[in-house]
Structures are given as C-alpha cells and as structure tokens.
Design a protein around this motif. Structure first.
Motif, short mmCIF file in Angstrom:
data_model
loop_
_atom_site.label_atom_id
_atom_site.label_comp_id
_atom_site.label_asym_id
_atom_site.label_seq_id
_atom_site.Cartn_x
_atom_site.Cartn_y
_atom_site.Cartn_z
N GLU A 1 -0.46 -1.15 -0.90
CA GLU A 1 0.35 -0.31 -1.62
C GLU A 1 -0.28 0.34 -2.77
O GLU A 1 -0.08 1.36 -2.92
N SER B 1 6.24 -2.01 -6.22
CA SER B 1 6.73 -3.43 -6.13
C SER B 1 6.76 -4.12 -7.52
O SER B 1 5.72 -3.41 -8.38
N ILE C 1 -0.75 -5.58 -1.00
CA ILE C 1 0.12 -4.86 -2.27
C ILE C 1 -1.05 -4.33 -2.97
O ILE C 1 -1.07 -3.18 -3.51
#
Length: 507
Positions: free
Chosen positions: A74, A89, A65
């Motif tokens: 991400e 997220s 992430i």
C-alpha cells in the motif's frame, strides 16, 4: 534508523531450564528485510507455535501495507500518487502521523526523506566523488518541505512532494509492537521479538540484552553493557560495522547515518541505545540520537516520559541517562561476556619466555552464506583453536539454538568431551550463544586459553565447524605459526561456510 547486525544481542538461547519453564525460541529470516528471533512463554509447545504463527502473520500482513521494498504494498502504491487525497489504511495513516510527530519533536533529525540524501550520495559514489555544496543545498531544501497532508476525519493522505521517501525502521518498530501484541492475543503469556537487533519485550517475560561496544571489532569482544528489561523496548542505531555508499562517505571520514538537516553523514555519535515503553519511541529516538548532539538528545529524553539511553560518542564518551542504571544487570558494567571472555584473574604477560607475543592477535573473518531454501535453518557453528597435539585450547565461538544440538557439531563436541575429562570444566554454558543469521562475522584470539592464561608461541590449528538442520555439514582446518611474524591465510569455504580469512597481526 539503521540497526547494525550485532549492536544488541538478546540472551535468548532456549536452554533446558527455559523449556521446562515453558519458554521456546524460534528464528526466521527475511522478515521485513531482516532476521527475526521470537521467544515465547506458553503452557505448551503447540501454544508457543500458535503464538509464533500469529507473529509471522502480523509481520506479513503489515508488510503488505508498509513495506517500501514491495512494489505491491500500500505504501509503494501511495508513494506514486501526487497531490491527491488518497484513503489509506489505519496502519499507514498511523505511521505517517507518527513520522510527523517525531519529525517535529526532533527538529528534523528524524525524517522519511533521508532517502533523498542517500540517493545523492549513492550517485556521487558511483561517479567517484562527493556531492557538491550546491547539490547538498538543493537536497536539504527539498527534504525540509512538507511531504504529505493528512486528513484525520476522512483518513486520507495526500503526497505533496516528489522527494523519495522511506519508512524504513520506523515502520519496523510499529510492526514489531503490533506483532508482539498478536502473540499475547494468541495465548502467549510473554514474548520477546528481536527484529534486526531491536528488542520488544511484552507480558510475563524478562529479557537480558547485551549492548555491543561500537568500538569493538570482533563478535567475541567484550560487550559495553548489559541490561534486563520487562515490558520495554530496546533499540539501537549506530555508525559502525556497516556502511552505505562507503566509498564516497569515506572521503569525509564519516558514517553511513545521514543528518536530514544537512544531508551530510553524521559521525559524532558511534551508537545510540534507547530503552522506552513503546517501540515507536525507542526506534525514533535511537535514530535521532545518532544525528543530534548529545546535549539535544538529553533535553529531548527529559521531555519524553519513560526514556533512558546510552550514547557512545566518537571521542570515546559513554553518556548514560540518570535512569539507565535501573536496568543494568548488577556486577556486569565495565566488561561483559559477549561470547567467551578469558578469566579476569589472568596474569598479564610479557613477550618472551616462549609465550605468545602479547603485541599480536588473530583476527578471523567468516561468512555464513544466505541460502534460498524455504526450510532454511541457521547453522550451528563452532570456532576453536587446537595445539600441535590437536588438543582444544580455546573456543572462540559456539553458536547454537540450545545445548541439545551440541552433538551435531561432531568434532567440537568430541574434542570438548576430551577437554572436559582433562580439565573437569564445562565451558559450553559460558561460551554458547544464539545462532547467527547469514552475514559476515569477525572473531578475535588474543593468544590465551580457556582459563585466560597465555599459550606458548608455536603452531596452532584454527578449526571452523558448521552443521545445519535440514542442511549440510562442513568443517575447515588451517594451521598457522604464531611466533610473532605476521601471517595471513584464506579458505574458500563451501555451502555452509563461505570465505574464511585469517590475519595474524600486530594489534
């Protein structure tokens, strides 16, 4: 924050007593780009391994992430967007929101766009110059703009600047906090994570941490201070023993830490160590305190509950917060055993009388190579000095995971058994410390034996031995004449030990 390799060392070698009490230690490399030490308190080894796996799983998950080094993370994908409200997220949203809070709290001393200044200095270094005043102004103007807009209700983030961004160690602090909680949820009663020198302690765990003196050049120099923490985080940022675009910054005589408010290196603080209740606060303030003036740092610490600090300035001041002494280990301030320190009662000696010239010292630099191996284990390393009769007079370093593995260092162990029979003392408990990750390390010999007494001038052999689980074995010897005439030597090393250099010189 850029944490130096040796700024904080957790005292976490798994001794026999620790294992009986249900404590196990694990080491891993290449976790969020750094070395990771995991210390777990559990009822059994399988339970400890289950907690270890939970920690690694959480680091891997969050790395997918938040990592700025992974093109498929991400964050990396989001960073390529512009003026678009992108659903993100909860983890990425939390880190971006945290950066916003600390950017405001530190008046811009903590900023994710510091990467823009670093990029400018790297480019200037490649061209053999320093950035111009105009380049610095333009970079600062770009860095001071808002970088993103967050929408709490829809949990979206819009990137509204083209300035390079890096979540860096701020994200590492966030992930380490979550990974420690994962260990507790997996059944551990206590956990300590040492991620690149930043130490997170949670649950039923008390951890002793040595704070390295930023003015010390060698691994076995005295530590600056020693603290013991429970359910706290210790983070350090420093401008020593490491550099970024050093060629360019050296012209200004400054550090590798950049002030986002000026885009210039900040060199007035050598190191900042912060103790806080949570990892985000400790990491953010350790970075900011290395940029801000000590007066600014003190005021911010006073406004932030549960924060204590130790700041070392370039002019030699050691600034401790009022609550710092509550964490200090009694009787250790003002000179600590970072590795092995000669006895404090040793009588100072003068040159002559056939003794080691006290104006000289031996500086030994060694490399532990990075090995691409899925089963990589850190090597156990011993470095010691032998006299002309091959009797071990001084052990400079003994890096092991626990005493059970000392026999793997075959020659040091055999020699130390002989020395123990002769002297009746076991120095392994005093000398040994945790294994080291790949990298360059420096050790110092001041011409004293294991009792802190000066040795005679003459020939001595420097011995470096390394042994690694699932790996190889290597030992190197080099004889030098220590009689007050400077001398240098280099050993090429091999797979377990890289290049080794010896420099007998005036202090």
């Amino acid at each position: 924050m850029v944490a130096t390799q040796t700024n904080v060392w957790a005292d976490s070698a798994a001794t026999h007593g620790e294992r009986e009490a249900g404590t196990w230690t694990f080491h891993h490399e290449h976790v969020l780009g750094t070395s990771l030490e995991i210390k777990v308190k559990a009822t059994s080894l399988p339970e400890a391994q289950h907690a270890e796996a939970a920690v690694l799983t959480e680091y891997d998950r969050q790395g997918r992430i938040l990592s700025a080094w992974r093109a498929d993370s991400e964050f990396s994908r989001w960073e390529k967007t512009h003026f678009e409200a992108v659903p993100v997220s909860q983890e990425l949203f939390d880190v971006l929101a945290g950066f916003d809070r600390w950017r405001e709290a530190t008046n811009g001393a903590l900023d994710p766009s510091t990467e823009a200044a670093a990029k400018l200095w790297r480019q200037a270094a490649a061209e053999g110059r320093t950035p111009s005043a105009a380049e610095l102004r333009e970079t600062v103007e770009a860095m001071q703009q808002p970088h993103w807009q967050l929408d709490v209700s829809h949990r979206t983030a819009a990137r509204i600047t083209a300035v390079p961004l890096a979540l860096a160690s701020f994200a590492k602090s966030y992930v380490s906090e979550q990974a420690a909680e994962a260990a507790l949820h997996a059944g551990a009663s206590g956990v300590m994570l040492n991620a690149g020198g930043d130490v997170v302690v949670r649950g039923a765990m008390r951890q002793v941490v040595d704070v390295t003196d930023p003015r010390a050049a060698a691994e076995n120099d005295l530590a600056l201070d020693r603290v013991a923490v429970e359910n706290r985080v210790v983070a350090t940022s420093g401008s020593y023993r490491r550099g970024v675009v050093q060629a360019a910054m050296a012209v200004e005589g400054q550090s590798h830490i950049l002030d986002p408010r000026t885009a210039r290196p900040a060199g007035h603080v050598l190191s900042s160590t912060v103790i806080a209740k949570d990892a985000e606060t400790a990491g953010a303030l350790a970075t900011a305190f290395s940029v801000m003036s000590p007066e600014e740092s003190a005021r911010l610490a006073e406004r932030t509950p549960g924060v204590d600090y130790l700041i070392v300035t370039a002019d030699g001041r050691e600034l401790r917060s009022a609550g710092w002494n509550a964490y200090q280990v009694p009787g250790t301030t003002g000179g600590l055993r970072a590795a092995y320190v000669p006895a404090a009662f040793a009588v100072p000696h003068a040159a002559g009388a056939g003794l080691w010239n006290p104006a000289f010292e031996l500086m030994l630099s060694l490399e532990l190579p990075r090995i691409d191996d899925a089963r990589y284990r850190r090597p156990y390393v011993a470095v010691w000095i032998e006299d002309a009769d091959h009797y071990p007079v001084r052990t400079l370093a003994l890096w092991t995971q626990n005493p059970r593995w000392l026999p793997e260092l075959k020659q040091w162990y055999r020699d130390d058994q002989l020395r123990n029979l002769s002297e009746g003392t076991d120095i392994s408990k005093t000398v040994s410390s945790a294994t080291r990750p790949p990298g360059h390390y420096t050790l110092k010999w001041d011409g004293k034996d294991n009792d802190g007494k000066p040795v005679k001038a003459g020939k001595y052999t420097v011995v470096i031995e390394a042994s690694r689980e699932h790996g190889g074995y290597q030992i190197e010897h080099k004889e030098l004449d220590f009689t007050g005439q400077p001398a240098q030597a280099a050993l090429q090393g091999g797979q377990e030990l890289g290049t080794i250099t010896l420099d007998y010189r005036k202090q």
